[in-house]
Design a protein around this motif. Structure first.
Motif, PDB file in Angstrom:
ATOM      1  N   GLN A  91       0.087  -4.766   6.138  1.00 24.46           N
ATOM      2  CA  GLN A  91      -1.231  -4.615   5.523  1.00 24.46           C
ATOM      3  C   GLN A  91      -1.997  -3.419   6.098  1.00 24.46           C
ATOM      4  O   GLN A  91      -2.678  -2.705   5.361  1.00 24.46           O
ATOM      5  CB  GLN A  91      -2.043  -5.894   5.719  1.00 24.46           C
ATOM      6  CG  GLN A  91      -1.422  -7.093   5.052  1.00 24.46           C
ATOM      7  CD  GLN A  91      -2.187  -8.364   5.353  1.00 24.46           C
ATOM      8  OE1 GLN A  91      -3.414  -8.373   5.360  1.00 24.46           O
ATOM      9  NE2 GLN A  91      -1.471  -9.447   5.587  1.00 24.46           N
ATOM     10  N   GLY A  92      -1.906  -3.220   7.393  1.00 23.58           N
ATOM     11  CA  GLY A  92      -2.593  -2.085   8.019  1.00 23.58           C
ATOM     12  C   GLY A  92      -2.082  -0.750   7.505  1.00 23.58           C
ATOM     13  O   GLY A  92      -2.865   0.151   7.206  1.00 23.58           O
ATOM     14  N   ALA A  93      -0.761  -0.635   7.383  1.00 27.30           N
ATOM     15  CA  ALA A  93      -0.174   0.607   6.867  1.00 27.30           C
ATOM     16  C   ALA A  93      -0.577   0.826   5.412  1.00 27.30           C
ATOM     17  O   ALA A  93      -0.868   1.956   5.007  1.00 27.30           O
ATOM     18  CB  ALA A  93       1.351   0.579   7.005  1.00 27.30           C
ATOM     19  N   TRP A  94      -0.600  -0.256   4.626  1.00 27.30           N
ATOM     20  CA  TRP A  94      -1.008  -0.127   3.222  1.00 27.30           C
ATOM     21  C   TRP A  94      -2.458   0.350   3.130  1.00 27.30           C
ATOM     22  O   TRP A  94      -2.798   1.128   2.247  1.00 27.30           O
ATOM     23  CB  TRP A  94      -0.829  -1.452   2.486  1.00 27.30           C
ATOM     24  CG  TRP A  94       0.589  -1.786   2.116  1.00 27.30           C
ATOM     25  CD1 TRP A  94       1.729  -1.488   2.820  1.00 27.30           C
ATOM     26  CD2 TRP A  94       1.017  -2.491   0.959  1.00 27.30           C
ATOM     27  NE1 TRP A  94       2.834  -1.979   2.165  1.00 27.30           N
ATOM     28  CE2 TRP A  94       2.426  -2.605   1.019  1.00 27.30           C
ATOM     29  CE3 TRP A  94       0.354  -3.058  -0.116  1.00 27.30           C
ATOM     30  CZ2 TRP A  94       3.168  -3.243   0.037  1.00 27.30           C
ATOM     31  CZ3 TRP A  94       1.097  -3.711  -1.093  1.00 27.30           C
ATOM     32  CH2 TRP A  94       2.500  -3.786  -1.020  1.00 27.30           C
ATOM     33  N   ALA A  95      -3.322  -0.120   4.027  1.00 34.13           N
ATOM     34  CA  ALA A  95      -4.744   0.260   3.996  1.00 34.13           C
ATOM     35  C   ALA A  95      -4.955   1.726   4.354  1.00 34.13           C
ATOM     36  O   ALA A  95      -6.020   2.290   4.068  1.00 34.13           O
ATOM     37  CB  ALA A  95      -5.547  -0.619   4.951  1.00 34.13           C
ATOM     38  N   GLU A  96      -3.949   2.356   4.950  1.00 30.90           N
ATOM     39  CA  GLU A  96      -4.039   3.765   5.337  1.00 30.90           C
ATOM     40  C   GLU A  96      -3.354   4.707   4.340  1.00 30.90           C
ATOM     41  O   GLU A  96      -3.376   5.920   4.526  1.00 30.90           O
ATOM     42  CB  GLU A  96      -3.408   3.969   6.722  1.00 30.90           C
ATOM     43  CG  GLU A  96      -4.098   3.195   7.842  1.00 30.90           C
ATOM     44  CD  GLU A  96      -5.525   3.656   8.104  1.00 30.90           C
ATOM     45  OE1 GLU A  96      -5.812   4.849   7.912  1.00 30.90           O
ATOM     46  OE2 GLU A  96      -6.355   2.800   8.484  1.00 30.90           O
ATOM     47  N   MET A  97      -2.768   4.174   3.290  1.00 30.58           N
ATOM     48  CA  MET A  97      -2.025   5.017   2.346  1.00 30.58           C
ATOM     49  C   MET A  97      -2.960   5.881   1.496  1.00 30.58           C
ATOM     50  O   MET A  97      -4.152   5.598   1.361  1.00 30.58           O
ATOM     51  CB  MET A  97      -1.134   4.137   1.462  1.00 30.58           C
ATOM     52  CG  MET A  97       0.020   3.514   2.249  1.00 30.58           C
ATOM     53  SD  MET A  97       1.129   2.538   1.222  1.00 30.58           S
ATOM     54  CE  MET A  97       1.858   3.835   0.219  1.00 30.58           C
ATOM     55  N   LYS A  98      -2.398   6.935   0.925  1.00 28.04           N
ATOM     56  CA  LYS A  98      -3.172   7.906   0.150  1.00 28.04           C
ATOM     57  C   LYS A  98      -3.849   7.298  -1.073  1.00 28.04           C
ATOM     58  O   LYS A  98      -4.934   7.735  -1.451  1.00 28.04           O
ATOM     59  CB  LYS A  98      -2.279   9.079  -0.287  1.00 28.04           C
ATOM     60  CG  LYS A  98      -1.782   9.919   0.855  1.00 28.04           C
ATOM     61  CD  LYS A  98      -2.860  10.827   1.369  1.00 28.04           C
ATOM     62  CE  LYS A  98      -2.276  11.756   2.425  1.00 28.04           C
ATOM     63  NZ  LYS A  98      -3.278  12.222   3.338  1.00 28.04           N
ATOM     64  N   ASP A  99      -3.217   6.320  -1.724  1.00 26.50           N
ATOM     65  CA  ASP A  99      -3.874   5.731  -2.891  1.00 26.50           C
ATOM     66  C   ASP A  99      -5.185   5.064  -2.481  1.00 26.50           C
ATOM     67  O   ASP A  99      -6.153   5.078  -3.236  1.00 26.50           O
ATOM     68  CB  ASP A  99      -2.953   4.753  -3.634  1.00 26.50           C
ATOM     69  CG  ASP A  99      -2.578   3.536  -2.811  1.00 26.50           C
ATOM     70  OD1 ASP A  99      -2.156   3.695  -1.654  1.00 26.50           O
ATOM     71  OD2 ASP A  99      -2.699   2.416  -3.338  1.00 26.50           O
ATOM     72  N   VAL A 100      -5.236   4.509  -1.289  1.00 27.64           N
ATOM     73  CA  VAL A 100      -6.466   3.876  -0.803  1.00 27.64           C
ATOM     74  C   VAL A 100      -7.510   4.941  -0.495  1.00 27.64           C
ATOM     75  O   VAL A 100      -8.671   4.826  -0.900  1.00 27.64           O
ATOM     76  CB  VAL A 100      -6.190   2.995   0.433  1.00 27.64           C
ATOM     77  CG1 VAL A 100      -7.480   2.503   1.071  1.00 27.64           C
ATOM     78  CG2 VAL A 100      -5.295   1.816   0.036  1.00 27.64           C
ATOM     79  N   SER A 101      -7.117   5.995   0.203  1.00 28.60           N
ATOM     80  CA  SER A 101      -8.097   7.013   0.585  1.00 28.60           C
ATOM     81  C   SER A 101      -8.545   7.876  -0.597  1.00 28.60           C
ATOM     82  O   SER A 101      -9.678   8.351  -0.624  1.00 28.60           O
ATOM     83  CB  SER A 101      -7.552   7.901   1.709  1.00 28.60           C
ATOM     84  OG  SER A 101      -6.386   8.582   1.298  1.00 28.60           O
ATOM     85  N   ALA A 102      -7.687   8.047  -1.580  1.00 28.94           N
ATOM     86  CA  ALA A 102      -8.006   8.971  -2.672  1.00 28.94           C
ATOM     87  C   ALA A 102      -8.692   8.319  -3.872  1.00 28.94           C
ATOM     88  O   ALA A 102      -9.452   8.982  -4.581  1.00 28.94           O
ATOM     89  CB  ALA A 102      -6.734   9.673  -3.146  1.00 28.94           C
ATOM     90  N   LEU A 103      -8.420   7.064  -4.112  1.00 23.95           N
ATOM     91  CA  LEU A 103      -8.931   6.427  -5.330  1.00 23.95           C
ATOM     92  C   LEU A 103     -10.173   5.590  -5.037  1.00 23.95           C
ATOM     93  O   LEU A 103     -10.257   4.947  -3.990  1.00 23.95           O
ATOM     94  CB  LEU A 103      -7.851   5.542  -5.952  1.00 23.95           C
ATOM     95  CG  LEU A 103      -6.621   6.280  -6.460  1.00 23.95           C
ATOM     96  CD1 LEU A 103      -5.551   5.298  -6.905  1.00 23.95           C
ATOM     97  CD2 LEU A 103      -6.996   7.216  -7.602  1.00 23.95           C
ATOM     98  N   PRO A 104     -11.111   5.571  -5.965  1.00 26.15           N
ATOM     99  CA  PRO A 104     -12.314   4.765  -5.743  1.00 26.15           C
ATOM    100  C   PRO A 104     -11.998   3.271  -5.743  1.00 26.15           C
ATOM    101  O   PRO A 104     -11.021   2.820  -6.357  1.00 26.15           O
ATOM    102  CB  PRO A 104     -13.216   5.138  -6.924  1.00 26.15           C
ATOM    103  CG  PRO A 104     -12.302   5.648  -7.976  1.00 26.15           C
ATOM    104  CD  PRO A 104     -11.125   6.267  -7.260  1.00 26.15           C
ATOM    105  N   ALA A 105     -12.834   2.515  -5.067  1.00 22.29           N
ATOM    106  CA  ALA A 105     -12.665   1.062  -5.017  1.00 22.29           C
ATOM    107  C   ALA A 105     -12.719   0.455  -6.413  1.00 22.29           C
ATOM    108  O   ALA A 105     -12.127  -0.605  -6.655  1.00 22.29           O
ATOM    109  CB  ALA A 105     -13.724   0.444  -4.111  1.00 22.29           C
ATOM    110  N   ALA A 106     -13.374   1.120  -7.342  1.00 20.47           N
ATOM    111  CA  ALA A 106     -13.471   0.605  -8.718  1.00 20.47           C
ATOM    112  C   ALA A 106     -12.092   0.378  -9.330  1.00 20.47           C
ATOM    113  O   ALA A 106     -11.908  -0.545 -10.134  1.00 20.47           O
ATOM    114  CB  ALA A 106     -14.290   1.552  -9.583  1.00 20.47           C
ATOM    115  N   VAL A 107     -11.114   1.185  -8.954  1.00 22.87           N
ATOM    116  CA  VAL A 107      -9.753   1.015  -9.461  1.00 22.87           C
ATOM    117  C   VAL A 107      -9.215  -0.344  -9.015  1.00 22.87           C
ATOM    118  O   VAL A 107      -8.638  -1.092  -9.808  1.00 22.87           O
ATOM    119  CB  VAL A 107      -8.841   2.169  -8.979  1.00 22.87           C
ATOM    120  CG1 VAL A 107      -7.376   1.895  -9.299  1.00 22.87           C
ATOM    121  CG2 VAL A 107      -9.288   3.489  -9.574  1.00 22.87           C
ATOM    122  N   SER A 108      -9.418  -0.666  -7.745  1.00 20.67           N
ATOM    123  CA  SER A 108      -8.934  -1.957  -7.246  1.00 20.67           C
ATOM    124  C   SER A 108      -9.782  -3.117  -7.741  1.00 20.67           C
ATOM    125  O   SER A 108      -9.273  -4.228  -7.902  1.00 20.67           O
ATOM    126  CB  SER A 108      -8.848  -1.948  -5.721  1.00 20.67           C
ATOM    127  OG  SER A 108      -7.654  -1.287  -5.326  1.00 20.67           O
TER     128      SER A 108
END
Length: 173
Positions: A91-108
Motif C-alpha cells: 500500500q505504501g508503494a502504491w501511494a507513492e506511484m506516479k498515478d497518485v502524484s499526477a492525477l487529481p483525487a477527483a479521479v479516484s
C-alpha cells in the motif's frame, strides 16, 4: 487516536445480519461523504497530511480507491472460487506511484463511487451461506470468511473517512 481514529481493527469472532447491514451502510455512504467533504478543497488542502508522518489527503483518497478495488475483486474471487488465495500489495508503494502524484483525487473519487455501487450490490445480494465462504490471505497466513472481510472494509471506510474528517476539523476548513 490520530492513526486509528475509530480504533484498531479486530476481526470479529462471529457476525450477525444486523452487523453486516451496518458495515454495508458504511461502505455505501462513503463515496457521497467524501465528495461532500472535499468538494471545495484547494490544492494546499489536498497536500496536507492527515497526521504527522501520515499520507496527504490526496494520497488517502487514491489509497481508498486502490484498496476498495482490491476489496471488490477479493469478494468476487471468494464468491466464485473455493478459498482462493488473494494477492496482497504494498500500500505504501502504491501511494507513492506516479498515478497518485499526477492525477487529481477527483479521479479516484469517481472510482470509489463506481466500485462502491457495484460492491454494495454484490454485498446486499449475498446469502448467509455466501458470507461463510472464505479467502486465504497469504500476508496474514489466515483463512478469512467473507463476513469478516466485510467487517474489515466497513471499518476501513469509517477509518479513512475519520482521518479526513479529523483533518478538516483540526485545520478548521
Amino acid at each position: 487516536k490520530l492513526k486509528y481514529p475509530v480504533g484498531k481493527f479486530m476481526f470479529p469472532e462471529s457476525t450477525t445480519a444486523e452487523q453486516r447491514a451496518a458495515w454495508i451502510e458504511s461502505i455505501r455512504k462513503l463515496p457521497g461523504e467524501l465528495e461532500a467533504m472535499t468538494e471545495s478543497w484547494n490544492v494546499g488542502q489536498w497536500k496536507t497530511p492527515d497526521r504527522p508522518e501520515g499520507w496527504t489527503a490526496h494520497q488517502l483518497v487514491h489509497h481508498i480507491a486502490d484498496s476498495h478495488m482490491n476489496c471488490f475483486i477479493r469478494f468476487k474471487l471468494g464468491l466464485t472460487e473455493d478459498n482462493p488465495t488473494i494477492k496482497p500489495y504494498d500500500q505504501g508503494a502504491w501511494a507513492e506511484m506516479k498515478d497518485v502524484s499526477a492525477l487529481p483525487a477527483a479521479v479516484s473519487l469517481q472510482i470509489i463511487n463506481g466500485v462502491h455501487q457495484r460492491l454494495v450490490h454484490v454485498l446486499k445480494n449475498m446469502s448467509d451461506d455466501d458470507y461463510k465462504r472464505t479467502i486465504f490471505h497469504p500476508e496474514m497466513n489466515k483463512v478469512i470468511g467473507l463476513d469478516k472481510m466485510l467487517a474489515l472494509y466497513g471499518w476501513h471506510s469509517d477509518h479513512h473517512y475519520m482521518h479526513l474528517k479529523n483533518l478538516k476539523k483540526s485545520r478548521e476548513w
